[in-house]
Design an enzyme around this catalytic site. Structure first.
Site, PDB file in Angstrom:
ATOM      1  N   GLY A  15       5.701  30.664 -10.428  1.00 53.43           N
ATOM      2  CA  GLY A  15       6.691  29.621 -10.680  1.00 53.43           C
ATOM      3  C   GLY A  15       6.078  28.442 -11.400  1.00 53.43           C
TER       4      GLY A  15
ATOM      5  CG  PHE B  77       5.798  18.309  -8.013  1.00 54.15           C
ATOM      6  CD1 PHE B  77       5.854  16.980  -8.392  1.00 54.15           C
ATOM      7  CD2 PHE B  77       6.736  18.792  -7.129  1.00 54.15           C
ATOM      8  CE1 PHE B  77       6.827  16.135  -7.894  1.00 54.15           C
ATOM      9  CE2 PHE B  77       7.704  17.962  -6.627  1.00 54.15           C
ATOM     10  CZ  PHE B  77       7.755  16.635  -7.009  1.00 54.15           C
TER      11      PHE B  77
ATOM     12  CE  LYS C 192       4.833  23.771  -5.729  1.00 55.76           C
ATOM     13  NZ  LYS C 192       6.128  23.223  -5.351  1.00 55.76           N
TER      14      LYS C 192
ATOM     15  CG  ASP D  42      13.822  17.578  -6.973  1.00 47.17           C
ATOM     16  OD1 ASP D  42      14.987  17.610  -7.414  1.00 47.17           O
ATOM     17  OD2 ASP D  42      12.845  18.039  -7.591  1.00 47.17           O
TER      18      ASP D  42
END
Ligand code: NAG
Ligand code: NAG
Ligand code: NAG
Ligand code: NAG
Ligand code: NAG
Ligand code: NAG
Length: 929
Positions: free
Chosen positions: A604, A608, A625, A721
């Site tokens: 993904g 960020f 991430k 968000d």
């Protein structure tokens, strides 16, 4: 349509309406002073009384006689102009003293309704209610805590009212304002209404009731119904206008009380109206909920429903009444043209909110109806007042010496507010406190020794030294007095034998030195020799002990300091590694490289950074991430944020496994979610599309995750968000929220560069956009969009044929055709039609422009839960989905009325306020004590 509504906004309207009415009528109505009614306009100084030029026709009096201290004020000129009644224009404020009391005349053992109202009107120019700081004070009824008045973030022109129904235990009852150090207490109105003995029979001296909410139904014009319509002047708020499938019922026929049922004496006029729902619907909900201004943990709620069948065709109407999932009353049939009030005075609900459901039984022809309901919360009157003899003696003393002390309310009770200079004996448990010592030394007392002192049966110690008392010591009945200090006064008269005898018998310590009388008498009590020895001793001992203590403290301090400094060195060494204690794993860059197989598989990409697939040593799959290399790396907010996130655990939040922070990398390691995100699933093809029940489960999961962030974290975490790409799914299709909290650290690092709006286009809260006030309701808005996406399968913004925002598309579709036109075609009409309406209404409710009109996530969760069969097990991803046909006639149609709060406009005790914007939303909230 789901209807819920705002009643908080209502009252001011009524008052405006009735004011207009009166002005138009232009006939001077004569004021009414009813027996048992006392109406006080606090801070009103223009004369002693006036006739309220409202429809109440009551006479309001000035508060002078009922209170000492405080200052009267007018509310600010701009609010006076908008004021809808005389009482709210003035107020009394109490800058001095912890407790200030009004004393109201009552008859012992009679029941009273006492109502206090508060309109701040920025009278002191400090803007306390709107400037965001905590603004609250307490209310006591007698010596017991009644409720909190919380005006934090409360419109200046708005009014709060509080009511208590209590039994007077004395010839007067005090209402006290308690300064809690968060703003100056004030009060606008105080109403005392005597109730019939037969009313509220379950009350007793140790139980009072505090008003939470009181509503009437049907087609009602006035937003508040009170005296003269209600002979005891209760405030009945009109449950707000609501549309189909709600129906108004009205009858001209009188509704009587059942013989012997005088508990509530609801006016017939109120019972002659009711609300029901269309025959195609089978149940309705009433949600009663404490707003944020109320500390619900203290609540014990008693709901009371008033029902009367007012359909003249002797219909067949039976329903069950539930609170949440518990059956309160079953097979209930309202009696025709008779009121029946159902309540259970031994069962109090202890929760933030309750969802009452009135559900038609299988054999009933008609759906339920409701005429009115009230909810009270329990006030436990556990503290007793000081013995009334002692109280009266102290009052006489205060008056005789014109003492300027802030002696207010009860002398001893509650303990922390006892009068300064007194000490009391509470030792005898539940028994009434008594005064055992009085210290009025150096209080400027002038006059003779008042005999009230000696009449106090429990008094042991009396210190009246250093005053200007004159005369002698009369012949007293000395009861339990052991110490009498009259030194340094102007006493010159004789000392009575009774006092001298007790002194000589060693039963009384008497001190008279420094009085003229001692120039004649040379007794021991005139020279305080007896006391000198100890004083000398003390004079020597104290410095010695003090020095020793100082030395000791110095030694200890040095020791500690040394210890500390050693620790600090260790700590600062440690700090280079991890400045904060974080309970999750800290990865090195090399480790990340290893587990992601050199960052091979990208799963993904987001605002960020990039997300990689990884496999830990134990074969657990993770998502790594890697955050974009920016100033966030240096941001002081990153690690604190990680620390916070590492403490947040919920089954509907993606679990943080670890992190990496050093010059080479900045990354977060999460549990891997094999089913991807909700956006992908919704936009995917027909093959693996989600069925209706799975969608509802996902919505509920996500809602619960947000509810946890908002409600169970302190301070609440606003996601900022919320969107379908941030809702991830595990292998069992359990939804988990991701990326929460990150936006905070991210934005903090960026604010000096650009204004990063919270959220993503299409999900943006319009109110946040206008005010930049970020609240949990910002997430509620975004969740509303998510909910619509779940139902419609459409993205938040799309071309049709022009760019359109999803909520507008849904509104247009429904307006043009039917609600079924908005449903995702991939559902192939396999969905539960009864819940579709509820879900759409809920989404629309979340999308209210004004954040205060939106429900809280807790309410969202409770509505969503209703849409899922209670016992329904989650469909595993592989099992065949159960499907329901929209045409299935057996499905009972349902409808809900949400009367709920959680916003600042709804309030315990309700409010009347200006700026009412009824009509914009069909859905709004109520709560209140
Ligand atoms: C006010 O009083 C008048 C006359 O008594 C009555 O007709 C009217 O309905 C009342 N208005 C309200 C709002 O109660
Ligand atoms: C006080 O009352 C008188 C009449 O009773 C009225 O004319 C005057 O305007 C009032 N003053 C204020 C400040 O309300
Ligand atoms: C009774 O008094 C105690 C001690 O002053 C206080 O802590 C408590 O809150 C009081 N109870 C009520 C119901 O006010
Ligand atoms: C019921 O009465 C209220 C208040 O008069 C009104 O606003 C509402 O539209 C009525 N509802 C229906 C369904 O007629
Ligand atoms: C008072 O109201 C504010 C704003 O709604 C809330 O944050 C606070 O917790 C409330 N305090 C109490 C003691 O109820
Ligand atoms: C109400 O109507 C249903 C069906 O019409 C019937 O079965 C039931 O017995 C009726 N109940 C009463 C109390 O008349």
């Amino acid at each position: 349509m789901v209807i819920s509504y705002s009643c908080s906004a209502g009252s001011k309207m009524t008052w405006i309406l009735s004011l207009l009415f009166i002005l138009a009528a232009a006939t001077q109505v004569h004021g009414v002073s009813l027996p048992g009614f006392l109406s006080i306009d606090c801070g009103w100084t223009n004369g002693t009384s006036y006739d309220d030029n409202k429809n109440t026709t009551l006479t309001y009096v000035s508060d002078k006689e009922f209170v000492e201290g405080g200052k009267s004020y007018n509310i600010m000129a701009q609010y006076i102009e908008g004021a809808t009644n005389e009482q709210e224009k003035t107020l009394r404020s109490f800058p001095d003293g912890q407790r200030n009391c009004y004393t109201l005349p009552t008859s012992i053992d009679k029941k009273y309704l006492i109502r206090a109202t508060f309109t701040y009107g920025n009278y002191d120019g400090l803007n306390s209610s709107e400037n965001g700081s905590l603004f609250l004070f307490g209310l006591h009824i007698g010596v017991n805590f009644w409720t909190m008045v919380n005006l934090t973030k409360w419109g200046s022109s708005n009014t709060i009212w509080k009511e208590v129904i209590t039994i007077a235990s004395d010839t007067n009852t005090s209402v006290c304002l308690i300064n809690l150090g968060s703003g100056t207490p004030f009060i606008s109105t105080l109403d005392l209404r005597k109730l019939d003995d037969a009313m509220f029979r379950f009350l007793n001296r140790s139980i009072s009731l505090s008003y939470f909410t009181r509503k009437r139904f049907g087609s009602v014009d006035d937003l508040i119904t009170r005296y003269p319509h209600d002979s005891v002047d209760r405030f009945w708020e009109a449950a707000k206008r609501y549309s189909f499938p709600w129906l108004n019922l009205t009858t001209a026929q009188k509704v009587n009380r059942l013989p012997g049922n005088d508990d509530f004496q609801v006016p017939s006029e109120i019972l002659q109206k009711a609300s029901t729902i269309n025959r195609n619907f089978s149940w309705l909900n009433i949600s009663v909920r404490a707003s944020d201004n109320i500390d619900y943990r203290s609540l014990e709620l008693l709901p009371i429903f008033h029902f009367a069948e007012i359909d003249g065709n002797s219909p067949n109407r039976t329903f069950d009444i539930y609170d949440d999932d518990n059956l309160l009353f079953s097979n209930y049939t309202p009696p025709p043209f008779r009121v029946d009030s159902t309540y259970n005075s031994s069962r109090f609900l202890r929760k933030k909110g309750v969802l009452f459901t009135l559900r038609k039984t299988a054999s009933s022809d008609l759906p339920p109806l409701i005429n009115a309901y009230e909810v009270y919360s329990l006030v436990r009157m556990e503290n007793s007042t000081t013995s009334s003899d002692d109280v009266n003696h102290m009052k006489d003393i205060k008056k005789y010496y014109s003492l300027a002390r802030n002696w207010n309310g009860d002398p001893c009770s509650p303990r922390e507010y006892s009068w300064q200079g007194l000490s009391c004996n509470y030792a005898n448990g539940n028994k009434i406190p008594s005064i055992i010592s009085v210290d009025l030394s150096a209080s400027g007392l002038i006059g003779t020794l008042h005999d009230s002192f000696m009449k106090m049966t429990s008094l042991e110690k009396l210190d009246l030294s250093q005053n200007n008392l004159t005369g002698g010591i009369p012949d007293y009945q000395l009861n339990s007095l052991r110490v009498l200090d009259l030194s340094n006064n102007q006493l010159d008269g004789p000392i009575s034998d009774s006092v001298l005898q007790r002194f000589k018998a060693g039963q009384l310590e008497l001190r008279l030195e420094g009085n003229p009388i001692c120039s004649i008498v040379k007794e021991k009590y005139c020279s305080n020799k007896k006391n000198r020895t100890p004083i000398v001793l003390i004079a020597v001992l104290v410095p010695v002990v003090f020095i020793l203590l100082v030395v000791l403290v110095c030694i200890l301090w040095r020791l500690c300091w040394k210890g500390k400094s050693g620790e600090q060195e260790d700590y600062s060494l440690y700090e280079e590694e991890t400045p904060l204690h974080i309970d999750i794993r800290r990865f090195t860059y090399a480790e990340l490289k290893l587990i992601t197989n050199n960052f091979q598989t990208i799963i993904g990409k987001g605002g960020f950074g990039t997300v990689y697939h990884g496999i830990l040593e134990n074969n657990d799959e993770v998502a790594v991430k890697v955050l974009v290399e920016t100033s966030i790396a240096e941001s002081k907010d990153f690690l604190p944020e990680v620390q916070t996130l590492s403490k947040v655990h919920h089954k509907n939040l993606v679990a943080l496994v670890g992190y990496c922070q050093n010059k080479k990398c900045l990354a977060l390691v999460y549990d891997f979610m094999p089913r991807g995100n909700l956006q992908q699933l919704l936009r995917g093809g027909y093959d693996n599309s989600l069925n209706w029940e799975e969608r509802l489960h996902i919505a509920l999961d996500a809602a619960q995750g947000l509810e946890y962030l908002h409600g169970s974290c302190t301070p609440s975490i606003v996601h900022r968000d919320v969107k379908t790409p941030n809702i991830l799914l595990d292998k069992n299709l359990v939804a988990k929220i991701s990326d929460f909290g990150l936006s905070r650290a991210f934005n903090a690092a960026y604010t000096h560069i650009s204004t990063v709006a919270a959220g993503t286009l299409g999900y943006l809260d319009p109110e946040y956009h206008a005010t930049f006030q970020l609240t949990v309701k910002t997430d509620v808005y975004s969740f509303g969009i998510v909910l619509l996406e779940i139902v419609t399968g459409q993205p938040p913004v799309f071309m049709d044929p022009q760019t359109i925002h999803l909520p507008n598309w849904v509104r247009q579709k429904i307006a043009k055709g039917s609600i079924h036109d908005v449903v995702d075609k991939k559902l192939l009409d396999q969905y539960d039609a009864t819940h579709l309406q509820t879900v759409i209404d809920l989404a629309m409710n979340c999308l209210e422009n004004a954040s205060i009109d939106r429900p809280s996530m807790t309410e969202v969760v409770s509505v969503l839960k209703l849409c899922l069969p209670i016992s329904s097990e989650r469909q595993s991803a592989t099992s065949t989905p159960r499907k329901k046909n929209v045409m299935d006639a057996e499905i009972p149609r349902q409808f809900q009325l949400m009367i709920s709060g959680g916003s600042t406009t709804s309030y315990e005790g309700s409010s009347f306020q200006s700026g009412y914007t009824g009509g914009v939303s069909e859905i709004s909230h109520i709560s209140g004590r």
